[in-house]
Design an enzyme around this catalytic site. Structure first.
Site, mmCIF file in Angstrom:
data_model
loop_
_atom_site.group_PDB
_atom_site.id
_atom_site.type_symbol
_atom_site.label_atom_id
_atom_site.label_comp_id
_atom_site.label_asym_id
_atom_site.label_seq_id
_atom_site.Cartn_x
_atom_site.Cartn_y
_atom_site.Cartn_z
ATOM 1 N N ILE A 65 0.856 -1.194 0.000
ATOM 2 C CA ILE A 65 0.000 0.000 0.000
ATOM 3 C C ILE A 65 0.895 1.248 0.000
ATOM 4 C CG2 ILE A 65 -1.926 1.209 1.081
ATOM 5 C CD1 ILE A 65 -2.616 -1.377 2.565
ATOM 6 N N PRO A 66 1.540 1.525 -1.133
ATOM 7 C CA PRO A 66 2.311 2.766 -1.195
ATOM 8 C C PRO A 66 1.369 3.951 -0.995
ATOM 9 C CG PRO A 66 2.625 1.422 -3.179
ATOM 10 C CD PRO A 66 1.545 0.794 -2.375
ATOM 11 N N HIS A 67 1.814 4.938 -0.244
ATOM 12 C CA HIS A 67 0.933 6.078 0.006
ATOM 13 C C HIS A 67 1.754 7.343 0.182
ATOM 14 C CE1 HIS A 67 1.794 3.963 3.786
ATOM 15 N NE2 HIS A 67 1.808 5.147 4.379
ATOM 16 N N GLY A 68 1.081 8.455 -0.061
ATOM 17 C CA GLY A 68 1.766 9.730 0.065
ATOM 18 C C GLY A 68 0.811 10.871 0.330
#
Length: 152
Positions: A65-68
């Site tokens: 779950i890459p997030h930014g």
């Protein structure tokens, strides 16, 4: 409809993406959000890479779950990406990642950010849900899986 399904438009579902590394994946995610939402692909890919440097967003079982946080983003948005070939992601179980939910939130959306990450972690902890995502043939099929999901 669950909060995750509300973040996901058909244009933000990409299947069989050919990315052989995290940086290449983040470039693909940036391009996806640029096409679908007019966001800067370089800002998106830089934000995802910066977060990843703090620690892997790989959950295990082939999921990440890459997030930014994105300055100027009005509301949270997401994309589901299924890779053509899983890639190394420094996940806790050491398994490569083939399914990703990329989450972007406004710069100051702390509580919302945590709630969405929690919901995603709960979704992806269900083996049957992961298996269905892996077997879905079209973006519409995937979108329906996200819309139908309910907590156990």
């Amino acid at each position: 409809m669950n909060p995750i399904a509300q973040l996901l438009a058909p244009s933000n579902i990409a299947l069989d993406i050919d990315a052989d590394s995290k940086p290449r994946l983040f470039e693909e995610a940036g391009a996806l959000f640029e096409r679908s939402a007019g966001l800067s692909h370089s800002i998106i890919s830089s934000s995802l890479a910066a977060r990843e440097k703090l620690g892997s967003t790989g959950l295990g079982q082939g999921i990440a779950i890459p997030h930014g946080r994105i300055k100027g983003l009005a509301k949270a948005t997401g994309a589901f990406i299924r890779l053509a070939h899983p890639i190394a992601f420094d996940a806790p179980d050491g398994k490569p990642v083939g399914q990703l939910f990329v989450l972007l939130v406004p710069e100051h959306a702390t509580e919302e950010h945590l709630q969405l990450l929690s919901e995603l972690a709960q979704m992806f902890s269900e083996r049957s849900f992961r298996d269905k995502l892996g077997a879905a043939a079209t973006a519409d099929d995937l979108l329906e899986l996200f819309r139908a999901w309910e907590p156990a």
